[in-house]
Enzyme design. Sequence first.
Site, PDB file in Angstrom:
ATOM      1  N   GLY A 226       0.840  -1.188   0.000  1.00  0.00           N
ATOM      2  CA  GLY A 226       0.000   0.000   0.000  1.00  0.00           C
ATOM      3  C   GLY A 226       0.874   1.236   0.000  1.00  0.00           C
ATOM      4  O   GLY A 226       2.005   1.204   0.508  1.00  0.00           O
TER       5      GLY A 226
ATOM      6  N   GLN B 235       2.955   9.842   1.013  1.00  0.00           N
ATOM      7  CA  GLN B 235       4.263   9.174   0.998  1.00  0.00           C
ATOM      8  C   GLN B 235       5.082   9.484  -0.254  1.00  0.00           C
ATOM      9  O   GLN B 235       6.250   9.114  -0.332  1.00  0.00           O
ATOM     10  CB  GLN B 235       4.079   7.660   1.137  1.00  0.00           C
ATOM     11  CG  GLN B 235       3.534   7.272   2.515  1.00  0.00           C
ATOM     12  CD  GLN B 235       3.388   5.783   2.643  1.00  0.00           C
ATOM     13  OE1 GLN B 235       2.405   5.223   2.179  1.00  0.00           O
ATOM     14  NE2 GLN B 235       4.354   5.125   3.245  1.00  0.00           N
TER      15      GLN B 235
ATOM     16  N   CYS C 140       6.021   0.134   7.219  1.00  0.00           N
ATOM     17  CA  CYS C 140       5.597   1.308   6.458  1.00  0.00           C
ATOM     18  C   CYS C 140       6.781   1.755   5.607  1.00  0.00           C
ATOM     19  O   CYS C 140       7.904   1.842   6.119  1.00  0.00           O
ATOM     20  CB  CYS C 140       5.183   2.420   7.418  1.00  0.00           C
ATOM     21  SG  CYS C 140       4.636   3.919   6.592  1.00  0.00           S
TER      22      CYS C 140
ATOM     23  N   HIS D 159      -4.377   1.300   7.563  1.00  0.00           N
ATOM     24  CA  HIS D 159      -3.042   1.922   7.650  1.00  0.00           C
ATOM     25  C   HIS D 159      -2.923   3.062   6.624  1.00  0.00           C
ATOM     26  O   HIS D 159      -2.485   4.169   6.957  1.00  0.00           O
ATOM     27  CB  HIS D 159      -1.970   0.845   7.403  1.00  0.00           C
ATOM     28  CG  HIS D 159      -0.561   1.346   7.391  1.00  0.00           C
ATOM     29  ND1 HIS D 159       0.373   0.977   8.332  1.00  0.00           N
ATOM     30  CD2 HIS D 159       0.085   2.201   6.542  1.00  0.00           C
ATOM     31  CE1 HIS D 159       1.523   1.581   8.074  1.00  0.00           C
ATOM     32  NE2 HIS D 159       1.381   2.327   6.990  1.00  0.00           N
TER      33      HIS D 159
ATOM     34  N   HIS E 245      -2.740   7.458   6.831  1.00  0.00           N
ATOM     35  CA  HIS E 245      -1.829   8.375   6.128  1.00  0.00           C
ATOM     36  C   HIS E 245      -2.593   9.559   5.517  1.00  0.00           C
ATOM     37  O   HIS E 245      -2.126  10.696   5.544  1.00  0.00           O
ATOM     38  CB  HIS E 245      -1.106   7.659   4.982  1.00  0.00           C
ATOM     39  CG  HIS E 245       0.113   6.894   5.381  1.00  0.00           C
ATOM     40  ND1 HIS E 245       1.228   7.493   5.925  1.00  0.00           N
ATOM     41  CD2 HIS E 245       0.404   5.572   5.287  1.00  0.00           C
ATOM     42  CE1 HIS E 245       2.153   6.561   6.155  1.00  0.00           C
ATOM     43  NE2 HIS E 245       1.680   5.385   5.782  1.00  0.00           N
TER      44      HIS E 245
HETATM   45 ZN    ZN Z   1       2.568   3.569   5.855  1.00  0.00          ZN
END
Ligand code: ZN
Length: 189
Positions: free
Chosen positions: A45, A50, A107, A149, A153
Amino acid sequence: MILKVVKYGNPVLRKKGAKIDSITPAVKKLIADMFDTMYDARGIGLAAQQVGEALQLTVLDVREVVDRPSTLEINGKPTDVKEFMPLVLINPELIPSGKTVAGPEGCLSFPEIFADISRPEMVDVVALNEKGEKIEFRAGGLLARAIQHENDHLNGLLFIDRMESDTKADLQPDLDELQAATKSALKKK
Ligand code: ZN
């Protein structure tokens, strides 16, 4: 195109994502680049934050993970998870349910840092897909964990915020080191 994955210490990871109003060519390009980046990093993911974009957009693909099953229901009917992958969620809304279960998480913004995180075992999701179509489903297992998760974010939350305090205390030196390295790299730019 493979993008640089933003690491812990970069303030964009704490930004709540803006809603996406329309699937513009720029959004389509970002989605394609996020998949390239996620597969390159062998992640399951990746959230827009990110790659430095504070948007309500995440991409997922749990097909590579065989030892941690996922479940999927559409309109109450069990559906093949693999057929539903890869998955793009735009402006997702989540309703978690069921008992809370602990499971290992990592992560891409926290290289080599792993911890057990407790989350509800199921989640009902309403979102738009990459075509701007409304999708609704219920996920369980690893997919439910991954979606929660990634959705964190999109709201500027990180898995360290959900760690048990003992676990986080053990990891604190590594977290401090990562944060300092990210901040000093940002200053040099
Ligand atoms: Zn993450």
